[in-house]
Design an enzyme around this catalytic site. Structure first.
Site, PDB file in Angstrom:
ATOM      1  N   GLU A   1       0.872  -1.201  -0.055  1.00 51.53           N
ATOM      2  CA  GLU A   1       0.097  -0.183  -0.188  1.00 51.53           C
ATOM      3  C   GLU A   1       0.967   1.506  -0.005  1.00 51.53           C
ATOM      4  OE1 GLU A   1      -4.174  -1.223   1.652  1.00 51.53           O
ATOM      5  OE2 GLU A   1      -2.975  -0.131   3.084  1.00 51.53           O
TER       6      GLU A   1
ATOM      7  N   GLY B   1      -6.241   6.753   0.100  1.00 50.70           N
ATOM      8  CA  GLY B   1      -7.404   7.527   0.328  1.00 50.70           C
ATOM      9  C   GLY B   1      -7.177   8.989  -0.568  1.00 50.70           C
TER      10      GLY B   1
HETATM   11  P1  13P Z   1      -8.398   3.731   0.062  1.00 55.57           P
HETATM   12  O1  13P Z   1      -8.787   2.427  -0.926  1.00 55.57           O
HETATM   13  O2  13P Z   1      -9.460   4.261   0.578  1.00 55.57           O
HETATM   14  O3  13P Z   1      -7.279   4.295  -0.848  1.00 55.57           O
HETATM   15  O4  13P Z   1      -7.694   2.693   1.220  1.00 55.57           O
HETATM   16  C1  13P Z   1      -6.486   1.834   1.089  1.00 55.57           C
HETATM   17  C2  13P Z   1      -6.357   1.359   2.098  1.00 55.57           C
HETATM   18  O5  13P Z   1      -5.541   1.817   3.349  1.00 55.57           O
HETATM   19  C3  13P Z   1      -6.690  -0.311   2.564  1.00 55.57           C
HETATM   20  O6  13P Z   1      -5.908  -0.561   3.785  1.00 55.57           O
END
Ligand code: 13P
Length: 248
Positions: free
Chosen positions: A166, A172
């Site tokens: 990630e 986000g």
């Molecule tokens: P988003 O999909 O909201 O970008 O978040 C990713 C996340 O942190 C999942 O653990």
């Protein structure tokens, strides 16, 4: 052939009333899905997740776990407690835990170990910040995060674990890593495991997380080393999450 996994991470969202429709819809919509599907919900909603999702092909899990087994650790939740609620998964090392709650590489390794000891499947999150990417040290950061866990637990236990890449700058933000950018880091992660154990590396599920949507999931999941996704915002809307499951 690795079966893909799509795991939702609700983060700190939900209410008993709001969850019900979402859980029901995911339960119904995921029936017959070829990928494994899971939802990682806030601790207080584990009982509800178990009640609604039990007997379906949607697993449930937690977003963190204590590194401690039991005792005077106010506010902490142990792996055994999560196992009591039939959790399959526990996320460890999410970037929000690392950056806002001080989870160091050593703490993340201890939590990973605690999850395994309780019979849970840890989802180990790794990823670089934007400044680390711009400094050209993405590989170093991800390798350091993996090595902390490898040093404590070894590679063999990754037959019972999942890794999630990630990139912090993609979480986000609506700014997804391109499939090529993600694939490059996923390949690096798999290569790190191959140095330890080729069989473990070949079987390891490496999820991508960071602004995954129904519209970009298929291209990401089509990359050779991307074995599914860890989904934040889009896991809060049943149709969006199910669209991602269908892409897997
Ligand atoms: P988003 O999909 O909201 O970008 O978040 C990713 C996340 O942190 C999942 O653990």
């Amino acid at each position: 052939m690795r079966v893909k996994l799509v795991a939702g991470n609700w983060k700190m969202h939900g209410s008993l009333a709001a969850n019900l429709g979402l859980l029901d819809a995911v339960r119904a919509g995921a029936a017959g899905c070829k990928a494994d599907v899971a939802l990682c919900v806030p601790y207080p909603y584990l009982a509800q997740a178990r009640a609604v999702l039990g007997g379906s092909n949607v697993a449930w899990g937690a977003q963190d776990v204590s590194e401690h087994a039991q005792g005077a650790w106010t506010g902490e939740v142990s792996g055994a407690m999560l196992a009591d609620f039939a959790c399959r998964y526990a996320i460890v090392g999410h970037s929000e835990r690392r950056s806002f709650f001080g989870d160091t590489d050593a703490v993340v390794a201890a939590k990973f170990s605690a999850a395994l000891k309780a019979g849970l499947t840890p989802i180990l999150c790794v990823g670089e910040t934007l400044s680390e990417r711009e400094a050209g040290i993405t590989g170093d950061v991800v390798t350091r995060q993996l090595d902390a866990v490898l040093a404590k637990c070894g590679a063999a236990v990754f037959s019972r674990a999942v890794v999630a890449y990630e990139p912090v700058w993609a979480i986000g933000t609506g700014r997804t890593a391109s499939p090529a950018q993600a694939q490059e880091v996923h390949a690096l992660i798999r290569a790190r495991f191959a140095l330890e154990d080729a069989g473990i590396a070949a079987g390891l599920r490496i999820l991508y997380g960071g602004s995954v949507k129904a519209g970009n999931a298929a291209e990401l999941f089509g990359q050779p080393d991307i074995d599914g996704g860890l989904i934040g915002g889009a896991s809060l809307i049943a149709a969006d999450f199910l669209g991602i499951c269908a892409a897997a």
